[in-house]
Design a protein around this motif. Structure first.
Motif, PDB file in Angstrom:
ATOM      1  N   GLN A  53       1.205   7.787  -7.045  1.00 16.44           N
ATOM      2  CA  GLN A  53       1.441   7.158  -5.751  1.00 16.44           C
ATOM      3  C   GLN A  53       2.931   7.011  -5.494  1.00 16.44           C
ATOM      4  OE1 GLN A  53      -0.424   3.175  -6.390  1.00 16.44           O
ATOM      5  NE2 GLN A  53       1.649   2.378  -6.016  1.00 16.44           N
ATOM      6  N   SER A  54       3.280   6.825  -4.224  1.00 16.30           N
ATOM      7  CA  SER A  54       4.679   6.710  -3.822  1.00 16.30           C
ATOM      8  C   SER A  54       5.167   5.267  -3.930  1.00 16.30           C
ATOM      9  CB  SER A  54       4.850   7.240  -2.401  1.00 16.30           C
ATOM     10  OG  SER A  54       4.018   6.519  -1.505  1.00 16.30           O
ATOM     11  N   ARG A  55       6.400   5.054  -3.591  1.00 14.84           N
ATOM     12  CA  ARG A  55       7.099   3.786  -3.708  1.00 14.84           C
ATOM     13  C   ARG A  55       6.411   2.677  -2.910  1.00 14.84           C
ATOM     14  NH1 ARG A  55      11.209   1.565  -0.390  1.00 14.84           N
ATOM     15  NH2 ARG A  55      12.854   0.417  -1.494  1.00 14.84           N
ATOM     16  N   THR A  56       6.398   1.465  -3.472  1.00  8.97           N
ATOM     17  CA  THR A  56       5.848   0.290  -2.783  1.00  8.97           C
ATOM     18  C   THR A  56       6.804  -0.890  -2.955  1.00  8.97           C
ATOM     19  OG1 THR A  56       4.566  -0.327  -4.751  1.00  8.97           O
ATOM     20  CG2 THR A  56       3.429   0.989  -3.065  1.00  8.97           C
ATOM     21  N   THR A  57       6.578  -1.913  -2.154  1.00  8.56           N
ATOM     22  CA  THR A  57       7.393  -3.117  -2.262  1.00  8.56           C
ATOM     23  C   THR A  57       6.552  -4.328  -1.889  1.00  8.56           C
ATOM     24  OG1 THR A  57       9.408  -4.249  -1.491  1.00  8.56           O
ATOM     25  CG2 THR A  57       8.204  -2.936   0.129  1.00  8.56           C
ATOM     26  N   ARG A  58       7.041  -5.483  -2.228  1.00 10.59           N
ATOM     27  CA  ARG A  58       6.376  -6.730  -1.847  1.00 10.59           C
ATOM     28  C   ARG A  58       7.402  -7.632  -1.192  1.00 10.59           C
ATOM     29  NH1 ARG A  58       1.684  -9.263  -2.447  1.00 10.59           N
ATOM     30  NH2 ARG A  58       1.639 -11.531  -2.537  1.00 10.59           N
ATOM     31  N   ASN A  59       7.211  -7.825   0.107  1.00  7.16           N
ATOM     32  CA  ASN A  59       8.092  -8.696   0.882  1.00  7.16           C
ATOM     33  C   ASN A  59       9.548  -8.251   0.862  1.00  7.16           C
ATOM     34  OD1 ASN A  59       5.861 -10.305   1.443  1.00  7.16           O
ATOM     35  ND2 ASN A  59       6.245 -11.648  -0.308  1.00  7.16           N
ATOM     36  N   GLU A  60       9.774  -6.944   0.657  1.00  8.04           N
ATOM     37  CA  GLU A  60      11.126  -6.408   0.636  1.00  8.04           C
ATOM     38  C   GLU A  60      12.010  -7.111  -0.391  1.00  8.04           C
ATOM     39  OE1 GLU A  60      11.961  -3.747   2.331  1.00  8.04           O
ATOM     40  OE2 GLU A  60      10.020  -3.608   3.329  1.00  8.04           O
ATOM     41  N   VAL A  61      11.374  -7.690  -1.407  1.00 13.20           N
ATOM     42  CA  VAL A  61      12.114  -8.379  -2.465  1.00 13.20           C
ATOM     43  C   VAL A  61      11.996  -7.622  -3.777  1.00 13.20           C
ATOM     44  CG1 VAL A  61      12.302 -10.505  -3.820  1.00 13.20           C
ATOM     45  CG2 VAL A  61      11.826 -10.637  -1.364  1.00 13.20           C
ATOM     46  N   GLY A 106       9.134   2.039  -7.772  1.00 16.12           N
ATOM     47  CA  GLY A 106       9.252   3.444  -7.414  1.00 16.12           C
ATOM     48  C   GLY A 106       7.933   4.176  -7.602  1.00 16.12           C
ATOM     49  N   GLY A 107       7.855   5.380  -7.077  1.00 16.10           N
ATOM     50  CA  GLY A 107       6.654   6.184  -7.271  1.00 16.10           C
ATOM     51  C   GLY A 107       6.395   6.448  -8.750  1.00 16.10           C
ATOM     52  N   TYR A 108       5.143   6.568  -9.113  1.00 18.98           N
ATOM     53  CA  TYR A 108       4.805   6.793 -10.517  1.00 18.98           C
ATOM     54  C   TYR A 108       3.508   7.592 -10.624  1.00 18.98           C
ATOM     55  CZ  TYR A 108       1.301   3.084 -10.071  1.00 18.98           C
ATOM     56  OH  TYR A 108       0.212   2.324  -9.672  1.00 18.98           O
ATOM     57  N   GLU A 121       0.844  -1.187   0.000  1.00 20.84           N
ATOM     58  CA  GLU A 121       0.000   0.000   0.000  1.00 20.84           C
ATOM     59  C   GLU A 121       0.885   1.244   0.000  1.00 20.84           C
ATOM     60  OE1 GLU A 121      -3.248   0.247  -0.249  1.00 20.84           O
ATOM     61  OE2 GLU A 121      -3.503  -1.925  -0.335  1.00 20.84           O
ATOM     62  N   PRO A 122       0.670   2.182  -0.933  1.00 22.30           N
ATOM     63  CA  PRO A 122       1.518   3.384  -0.979  1.00 22.30           C
ATOM     64  C   PRO A 122       1.285   4.287   0.224  1.00 22.30           C
ATOM     65  CG  PRO A 122      -0.315   3.579  -2.514  1.00 22.30           C
ATOM     66  CD  PRO A 122      -0.344   2.168  -1.993  1.00 22.30           C
ATOM     67  N   ALA A 173       0.407  -3.145 -11.381  1.00 21.11           N
ATOM     68  CA  ALA A 173      -0.793  -3.105 -10.562  1.00 21.11           C
ATOM     69  C   ALA A 173      -0.619  -3.997  -9.340  1.00 21.11           C
ATOM     70  CB  ALA A 173      -2.014  -3.560 -11.375  1.00 21.11           C
ATOM     71  N   ARG A 174       0.193  -5.024  -9.467  1.00 17.86           N
ATOM     72  CA  ARG A 174       0.581  -5.883  -8.350  1.00 17.86           C
ATOM     73  C   ARG A 174       2.076  -6.133  -8.463  1.00 17.86           C
ATOM     74  NH1 ARG A 174       1.766 -11.013  -6.598  1.00 17.86           N
ATOM     75  NH2 ARG A 174       0.673 -11.756  -4.713  1.00 17.86           N
ATOM     76  N   VAL A 175       2.817  -5.626  -7.490  1.00 17.46           N
ATOM     77  CA  VAL A 175       4.271  -5.781  -7.510  1.00 17.46           C
ATOM     78  C   VAL A 175       4.622  -7.267  -7.490  1.00 17.46           C
ATOM     79  CG1 VAL A 175       6.407  -5.239  -6.299  1.00 17.46           C
ATOM     80  CG2 VAL A 175       4.542  -3.576  -6.330  1.00 17.46           C
ATOM     81  N   PRO A 176       5.580  -7.719  -8.317  1.00 16.93           N
ATOM     82  CA  PRO A 176       5.900  -9.146  -8.383  1.00 16.93           C
ATOM     83  C   PRO A 176       6.390  -9.693  -7.047  1.00 16.93           C
ATOM     84  CG  PRO A 176       6.884  -7.952 -10.211  1.00 16.93           C
ATOM     85  CD  PRO A 176       6.361  -6.924  -9.258  1.00 16.93           C
TER      86      PRO A 176
END
Length: 226
Positions: free
Chosen positions: A157-165, A169-171, A127-128, A202-205
């Protein structure tokens, strides 16, 4: 509070049973999600009622929220105690008689609590933290452009990540609109999405899949009203 500004507050408990398909790697069904949420805010109208604005501050504390188990695709985990808090600001209405605007900004901070937490741990890094939406439409008048309208907006929106893997970046994604009111019954509109053809997720890998957002596309719509 007065004729143009009002305040509100709300509080509610959370109890959401898990779905039958939300099972752990061992095959057991997750415990129900429980907790509470609270919100306070202000609502007001401006420019002689043409423009509405609101500001809300919220906090949600819960536990056992279902999250996907990336180590076991198709399985779920019950998240520990967590907190989501932040604020939302929105403005909708007419800046000018022919100019409509919709704008919204959300600040969200999520974190794990108690035994579930570690130093700086984030509850839901997908979630951003910052999200902005802006849209405006201008309706033309006069002999040459009468009944035409144009619109445009941005979703950022700002930067997001999935499981820190995997990180994103924001876009920002830019959209547009051209419309024409043929008569009181017919309205034609061309909506153009992602005008700059921005590539984003739309969903970070994760370890097994991700989803790209829609590329540049357009939709032509004819509305009939009787």
């Amino acid at each position: 509070m007065n004729s143009w500004l009002s305040a509100y507050a709300s509080y509610s408990d959370i109890f959401t049973p898990s779905q039958a398909f939300q099972t752990t790697a061992s095959g057991s069904v997750l415990k129900p999600r429980t907790g509470h949420q609270a919100e306070v805010g202000l609502k007001g109208d401006f420019l002689d009622g043409r423009l509405d604005a609101s500001l809300a501050v919220f906090q949600i504390d819960d536990q056992n929220r279902p999250v996907a188990d990336d180590a076991n695709p198709g399985r779920w985990l019950a998240q520990g105690k967590a907190r989501s808090s932040g604020f939302e600001a929105q403005v909708t209405g007419k800046i000018l008689p022919n100019w409509d605007v919709q704008a919204g900004y959300t600040y969200l901070q999520t974190k794990l609590l108690g035994s579930a937490a570690s130093d700086g741990s984030i509850q839901d890094p997908e979630e951003p933290k910052h999200m902005l939406k802006l849209w405006n439409t201008y309706h033309f008048e006069g002999d040459a452009l009468n009944n035409w309208r144009v619109g445009g907006g941005v979703r950022a929106q700002s930067r997001t990540t999935r499981n820190e893997v995997s990180y994103q970046g924001g876009y920002a994604v830019v959209d547009g609109l051209i419309g024409y009111k043929i008569d009181e019954h017919l309205d034609l509109a061309l909506n153009m999405n992602n005008l700059l053809d921005r590539t984003y997720y739309a969903r970070v890998p994760s370890s097994y899949y991700g989803l790209y957002g829609d590329p540049r596309n357009a939709t032509l719509t004819l509305r009939v009203k009787y």
